[in-house]
Scaffold this motif. Sequence first.
Motif, PDB file in Angstrom:
ATOM      1  N   ASP B  66     -32.753   1.432  10.641  1.00 11.44           N
ATOM      2  CA  ASP B  66     -32.290   0.209   9.973  1.00 11.44           C
ATOM      3  C   ASP B  66     -31.558  -0.744  10.928  1.00 11.44           C
ATOM      4  OD1 ASP B  66     -30.279   2.083  10.232  1.00 11.44           O
ATOM      5  OD2 ASP B  66     -29.192   1.369   8.462  1.00 11.44           O
ATOM      6  N   HIS B  68     -32.808  -1.146  14.245  1.00 12.25           N
ATOM      7  CA  HIS B  68     -33.748  -1.515  15.310  1.00 12.25           C
ATOM      8  C   HIS B  68     -33.836  -3.021  15.502  1.00 12.25           C
ATOM      9  CE1 HIS B  68     -36.371   2.432  15.263  1.00 12.25           C
ATOM     10  NE2 HIS B  68     -35.137   2.638  15.693  1.00 12.25           N
ATOM     11  N   LEU B  69     -34.122  -3.714  14.401  1.00 11.78           N
ATOM     12  CA  LEU B  69     -34.416  -5.133  14.525  1.00 11.78           C
ATOM     13  C   LEU B  69     -33.174  -5.910  14.978  1.00 11.78           C
ATOM     14  CD1 LEU B  69     -36.464  -7.354  14.350  1.00 11.78           C
ATOM     15  CD2 LEU B  69     -36.025  -7.539  11.885  1.00 11.78           C
ATOM     16  N   ASP B  89     -38.878  -2.443  11.876  1.00 11.10           N
ATOM     17  CA  ASP B  89     -37.992  -2.507  10.716  1.00 11.10           C
ATOM     18  C   ASP B  89     -38.730  -1.886   9.546  1.00 11.10           C
ATOM     19  OD1 ASP B  89     -35.267  -4.086  10.088  1.00 11.10           O
ATOM     20  OD2 ASP B  89     -36.536  -4.020   8.279  1.00 11.10           O
ATOM     21  N   LYS B  94     -39.021  -9.113   6.832  1.00  9.02           N
ATOM     22  CA  LYS B  94     -37.982  -9.370   7.836  1.00  9.02           C
ATOM     23  C   LYS B  94     -38.555  -9.290   9.250  1.00  9.02           C
ATOM     24  CE  LYS B  94     -34.029  -7.344   8.078  1.00  9.02           C
ATOM     25  NZ  LYS B  94     -33.135  -6.147   7.965  1.00  9.02           N
ATOM     26  N   ALA B  95     -39.417  -8.290   9.460  1.00 11.72           N
ATOM     27  CA  ALA B  95     -39.996  -8.110  10.792  1.00 11.72           C
ATOM     28  C   ALA B  95     -40.899  -9.296  11.149  1.00 11.72           C
ATOM     29  CB  ALA B  95     -40.797  -6.807  10.849  1.00 11.72           C
TER      30      ALA B  95
END
Lengths: 324, 324, 324, 324
Positions: B66, B68-69, B89, B94-95
């Motif tokens: 959660d 990473h991004l 993600d 979101k990604a």
Amino acid sequence: MGAGRMGQVHGPNAVRTPGLRLKYVVDPRPGAAQALAARCGAAVATLEQALDDPAVGGVLVCSSTDRHLAHALAAVDAGKAVFCEKPIDLDLDKAREAQPRFRDARFVLGFNRRYDPHFLALKRRLDAGEVGALESLQLVNHDPAAPPPGFIPTSGGLFKDFTIHDLDMARWLLGEEPTELFCAASCLVDPEIGRLGDVDTARTVLRTASGRLCVISNTRRSGYGYDQRVEAFGAAGMIAAGNVVLDTVGTLTEDGLGAAPIAPGFPQRFAASYRALLAHFAEVAQGLAPSRTRYADGIAALALAEACGQSARSGRAIRLQGDA
Amino acid sequence: MGAGRMGQVHGPNAVRTPGLRLKYVVDPRPGAAQALAARCGAAVATLEQALDDPAVGGVLVCSSTDRHLAHALAAVDAGKAVFCEKPIDLDLDKAREAQPRFRDARFVLGFNRRYDPHFLALKRRLDAGEVGALESLQLVNHDPAAPPPGFIPTSGGLFKDFTIHDLDMARWLLGEEPTELFCAASCLVDPEIGRLGDVDTARTVLRTASGRLCVISNTRRSGYGYDQRVEAFGAAGMIAAGNVVLDTVGTLTEDGLGAAPIAPGFPQRFAASYRALLAHFAEVAQGLAPSRTRYADGIAALALAEACGQSARSGRAIRLQGDA
Amino acid sequence: MGAGRMGQVHGPNAVRTPGLRLKYVVDPRPGAAQALAARCGAAVATLEQALDDPAVGGVLVCSSTDRHLAHALAAVDAGKAVFCEKPIDLDLDKAREAQPRFRDARFVLGFNRRYDPHFLALKRRLDAGEVGALESLQLVNHDPAAPPPGFIPTSGGLFKDFTIHDLDMARWLLGEEPTELFCAASCLVDPEIGRLGDVDTARTVLRTASGRLCVISNTRRSGYGYDQRVEAFGAAGMIAAGNVVLDTVGTLTEDGLGAAPIAPGFPQRFAASYRALLAHFAEVAQGLAPSRTRYADGIAALALAEACGQSARSGRAIRLQGDA
Amino acid sequence: MGAGRMGQVHGPNAVRTPGLRLKYVVDPRPGAAQALAARCGAAVATLEQALDDPAVGGVLVCSSTDRHLAHALAAVDAGKAVFCEKPIDLDLDKAREAQPRFRDARFVLGFNRRYDPHFLALKRRLDAGEVGALESLQLVNHDPAAPPPGFIPTSGGLFKDFTIHDLDMARWLLGEEPTELFCAASCLVDPEIGRLGDVDTARTVLRTASGRLCVISNTRRSGYGYDQRVEAFGAAGMIAAGNVVLDTVGTLTEDGLGAAPIAPGFPQRFAASYRALLAHFAEVAQGLAPSRTRYADGIAALALAEACGQSARSGRAIRLQGDA
């Protein structure tokens, strides 16, 4: 009954099977009938002659697919034991309709893979609990080379002619009926097959009520021989049946290992299974054992094959009623 | 960034990779950060300290999924090269939204299987035309043993955490985007996984525009080690990458052959791939090579993983737009 | 001629071999003769009756080792083609003395390994130059379990009964006569074998004039089946013929791989070679082909077997004259 | 001590071995010393400087064969722990004479095969009784390609340079000293090797007091890589250690299977054994464990290597006294 490709497998095997003797060869083509009869020390006869002979205890139905059911019915009505090549018929409704007439018959269906020593060894290990409860299954059935286009129209197509073996294997090994099926199929081998409305490459996923999964991998042309493998995954491991190779010889050079090809086709790969199948038929015909591949198995596999076609055409998963 | 399971893989590898030097370990848990830093001859720092240091040329994002991004964005905004563990993600939107910010980044995604010497050898043979045009693909990815239930809720579930590797492999090997996907999944390994809304056993079928087929086989618990295999079927044969075994020793007795187990888990099986991945990151960070596993690959695999979940829940095949 | 162990192999094979028909079974033990005759659809006769019958074109000498030569001579003197089980005789001088009487005979010696499809495939690859010029050879011939002690005194001992096959294989594959031989032997399997003056475990090294080397590995009891392997080392690589396994099934668990045993004995392992041997005899008997395993091959192998015994007893290497 | 072929293996391994730190590289050739020292983060020194440094606890003797003994003696006299590459010396008498000076030394001989994980797994299975009492042994040790002729004169020849590894393996696995030895050898690979008085292809047979047999197969040029195999035959089965292959990938076509080559040479095949060897040396140097490959093992193997040469030259079997 039938001196074609499968008749030429089963006829000579019948000659060598203890408990069987091949008395007649029946085939509308006199040359084919004569040739096989000579090879097997049998006489040529018509269907009627053969069925009228009270010395005849059973019939091997190896005719073309569209005659399987008619010949099997004629034989069963004459009180003979019946060995019948798969599929029973291309029309599921017709096959279902005829089912009651086989209720008391001594009937063995030609699902030869169940009689293969390698697949039997896998089944034995599975049943012995070597890997715990079965969870999923991978079946590979790849033909070496595409059939001539002329074979396609009467074959029933990839699913009823070819995948049907795997659908039966899946039922046999899963020990549970599939309740969902999805099939993705393509025509990658020969565009002529596509023009005839058939496919040549497919992947089928089955799911049972308890959640077991099975994938069937098919192609009409592998390019490397007759690929016949099973992988069974259980709670504590996997059991795999690999390919049979032509010899055990390998050459090692600086380029690596070069080893023998796998068995090129069904005559080499499944010879032992065909012999075991006829030995089983001899038992069943003599009332010594119940059939291990029954008419109902043929119906169930045919229903699944029909669902494969439906799924492949529609792109949708199919819910199944359970048939056996 | 992150001194957990993957940080403990990549940290020590970074130390040994020519062109890389591990300067800081960043982790909110001081003990974990300290332990890994000591092992790697690095200092402990906060994210800000590390990103502010102009001597830092790149960041290894090994934090929890959660984060990473967020961490990758912070690093890229600071002008650093970014290595990021998969998945980018858990939230595809979101990604996607963040994707433009990575347009010019030196970014390597941790799809380590593409760097495995065995899979690379398979790809090389495939590209060399050893079996003609690719027609279908079988990917096996079975974890040895189910993760602790506590891991499930934040993992993204089977598809985003685990199958995502195979979805990337499929894209890499097929050389074409899937246009249809079907996934059948069950909870057979641990009912607790089902209670948490996840599955543990799945089969996924992909189909590309040209009709190529791919099956992905997954389970969370094989019972026999870390099963990692690929079979690529072409017009003229097949290429297979088998399992790595722990040793080459076998015992033959009257009971048959007893040989060594396969590699028990990813640290043994994929050690070489992790080293190659960091070596590649070193090249990319220094501007010497374009990334072989890009942000867009992460998006595409994530979209497929989401489609897996959708298909498994609905029992329907999913049509895909193509994303990469 | 002979309804014992080998008669029961060759008799039924003769029945199935195109070009052969089994007319008589001859054996001094009426029960054994009757049983085999019944199984093969043949009549029981005396040696004289059989040889007097002008319809009889050939004889299969499968009698006990001490009768091989007498029976073969009777048959050849009666103008029949002769198939003779190995060894020709236990007494090299007697065998040499009789040799001129076989000069014009249609004679096939039962060195069946030369007819085995696996070993033939190895020979074919070797002759095709896949590994360049042959330099050395490793032959493994391990019996599954020790014979009953009662068999030893009339068997000729390990070398004339068992190693003789490998000595023939060595000559066949080396393409050159051995000029030096060393044999180290022990009695490790059964002390009773030692008490009877025989050995049960041996390694024999052969060297040819050009320096080629060959090792023969023998044991009377492997404990794991009938181990039959060949490795041929050439200037550019090696060719190996491995064992035949009972099935292709393997189980993978956390303990590793469990796979099927190798063939347990000669009936399973060499069935195809025995069929090919009789098919060759049919050709030779009909004058269609020269014999591939001649009387002279039997003499040469017997001379080497005698040298094995001499070397094992004396602990010395033996210089050979060359005999074939 | 020595920055040549083996120094370049052991130096970098020492750097990575917990408990070891490489302080100096010693080599009469300044360029070689400098290069290896740079690679290992060490300083260049003379032998005297290194031995005089009280911080130096041990020495790795990797110099040319003719300097092994002198360097090992210097180190042991300086009170250092000694790792010494094989053979101790080419002259058995000199090696024996020096033996008392190593009586109390912490000394590890570089018989690396005893530390190989595959061979250790075989030994473990053997010791666990998986196949009952050991009866015979087959050792295969084939070099990929002949050394440059310049290497031969100082190498000690095939037996002291190469077979010595197998002679040590034989002693280790047989658990009993050989009492008889026969060796047949040829020059088949390169006539230049013969002109220099050496051989390149050999088979050696060992026999122990209890009758156990062992065959060693050697060639200087296999043509297919570094063939390293062991087969151990016991009363109830066999245990085999096979070759390590470069990858697990295979291609199946109608021509058969094409798979990866075996490891091409000792750096790839025995990398793990060299690391384990140095880890063991670290233990021994710190007094934590007794040496597993002692000076006496080097003497015993050297005596057997000398007997190989004697047998090969004379064509006679050699009776051995037992030496260890």
